[in-house]
Design a protein around this motif. Structure first.
Motif, mmCIF file in Angstrom:
data_model
loop_
_atom_site.group_PDB
_atom_site.id
_atom_site.type_symbol
_atom_site.label_atom_id
_atom_site.label_comp_id
_atom_site.label_asym_id
_atom_site.label_seq_id
_atom_site.Cartn_x
_atom_site.Cartn_y
_atom_site.Cartn_z
ATOM 1 N N ASP A 79 -41.599 54.969 29.712
ATOM 2 C CA ASP A 79 -41.839 55.001 28.277
ATOM 3 C C ASP A 79 -42.948 56.015 28.036
ATOM 4 O OD1 ASP A 79 -41.804 54.433 25.585
ATOM 5 O OD2 ASP A 79 -43.030 52.621 25.772
ATOM 6 N N LEU A 80 -42.570 57.282 27.995
ATOM 7 C CA LEU A 80 -43.551 58.354 27.843
ATOM 8 C C LEU A 80 -44.041 58.399 26.399
ATOM 9 C CD1 LEU A 80 -41.833 61.149 29.953
ATOM 10 C CD2 LEU A 80 -43.575 59.495 30.675
ATOM 11 N N ASP A 81 -45.341 58.456 26.247
ATOM 12 C CA ASP A 81 -45.967 58.492 24.925
ATOM 13 C C ASP A 81 -45.766 59.874 24.311
ATOM 14 O OD1 ASP A 81 -47.635 58.527 22.712
ATOM 15 O OD2 ASP A 81 -49.422 57.853 23.800
ATOM 16 N N PRO A 82 -45.026 59.975 23.207
ATOM 17 C CA PRO A 82 -44.789 61.292 22.602
ATOM 18 C C PRO A 82 -46.059 61.919 22.034
ATOM 19 C CG PRO A 82 -43.863 59.559 21.240
ATOM 20 C CD PRO A 82 -44.345 58.907 22.494
ATOM 21 N N GLY A 83 -47.098 61.120 21.823
ATOM 22 C CA GLY A 83 -48.347 61.650 21.301
ATOM 23 C C GLY A 83 -49.294 62.167 22.374
ATOM 24 N N MET A 84 -48.964 61.922 23.634
ATOM 25 C CA MET A 84 -49.824 62.356 24.740
ATOM 26 C C MET A 84 -49.775 63.869 24.858
ATOM 27 S SD MET A 84 -51.906 61.625 27.181
ATOM 28 C CE MET A 84 -51.787 60.003 27.876
ATOM 29 N N ARG A 85 -50.928 64.503 24.869
ATOM 30 C CA ARG A 85 -51.025 65.956 24.982
ATOM 31 C C ARG A 85 -51.818 66.302 26.233
ATOM 32 N NH1 ARG A 85 -47.247 65.765 22.148
ATOM 33 N NH2 ARG A 85 -47.236 66.071 19.916
ATOM 34 N N TRP A 86 -51.102 66.592 27.313
ATOM 35 C CA TRP A 86 -51.739 66.973 28.567
ATOM 36 C C TRP A 86 -52.288 68.382 28.412
ATOM 37 C CZ3 TRP A 86 -52.543 63.213 31.887
ATOM 38 C CH2 TRP A 86 -51.708 62.099 31.846
ATOM 39 N N SER A 87 -53.475 68.629 28.980
ATOM 40 C CA SER A 87 -54.112 69.928 28.771
ATOM 41 C C SER A 87 -54.545 70.640 30.048
ATOM 42 C CB SER A 87 -55.314 69.765 27.846
ATOM 43 O OG SER A 87 -56.241 68.832 28.380
ATOM 44 N N GLY A 88 -54.344 70.040 31.208
ATOM 45 C CA GLY A 88 -54.704 70.755 32.418
ATOM 46 C C GLY A 88 -54.664 69.891 33.654
ATOM 47 N N LEU A 89 -54.429 70.532 34.785
ATOM 48 C CA LEU A 89 -54.369 69.861 36.073
ATOM 49 C C LEU A 89 -55.328 70.550 37.030
ATOM 50 C CD1 LEU A 89 -53.003 67.838 38.043
ATOM 51 C CD2 LEU A 89 -51.375 69.666 38.575
ATOM 52 N N GLU A 90 -56.123 69.745 37.711
ATOM 53 C CA GLU A 90 -57.042 70.256 38.718
ATOM 54 C C GLU A 90 -56.773 69.505 40.012
ATOM 55 O OE1 GLU A 90 -61.882 70.645 39.414
ATOM 56 O OE2 GLU A 90 -61.124 69.493 37.723
#
Length: 139
Positions: A79-90
């Protein structure tokens, strides 16, 4: 004989104009994680799988996430949150997870609007392919 006006050639997007992959590597998405998402290639290391799974979260590619989850720990659905805004991976560290290993771990920080997720993920090979097993949240 009629003359037609010469058409300007359609611009072709270059690698520079296509932008970098969400996983943080300096390649266009189509050439980087997109090829895994489309099923054209398989991740050769645990880190590569981690990066491609992060990109799948960014792109909301539920099918890829489920396909690359270990069968014994895979949920029936996401159930992926459509409002989630990923901004980077380290990527903070890796242990094993190469072509010569059957298990591996990747420690990472994934940033999103309003915070970050710090996790050590475990990966295993199933039928030769890397899959995500589970993760431990870190402070």
């Amino acid at each position: 004989m009629s003359r037609r006006a010469a058409r300007s050639p359609r611009p072709v997007a270059s690698k520079k104009t296509q932008g970098v992959c969400p996983c943080g590597l300096p390649e266009p998405y189509a050439d980087c994680c997109g090829r895994f998402h489309r099923g054209e290639a398989a991740a050769s290391t645990a880190e590569t799988l981690m990066r491609s799974r992060y990109s799948a979260f960014v792109k909301r590619d539920e099918a890829y996430l489920l396909r690359t989850w270990h069968p014994r720990t895979r949920p029936a659905a996401l159930d992926l949150d459509p409002g989630m805004r990923w901004s980077g991976l380290e990527i903070l560290g890796t242990a094993d997870g190469s072509a010569f290993h059957s298990t591996g771990t990747v420690t990472f920080r994934a940033s999103f609007k309003g915070g970050s997720l710090h996790e050590r993920s475990r990966f295993e090979r199933v039928d030769g392919a890397w899959v995500y097993v589970d993760g431990e949240f870190l402070d």
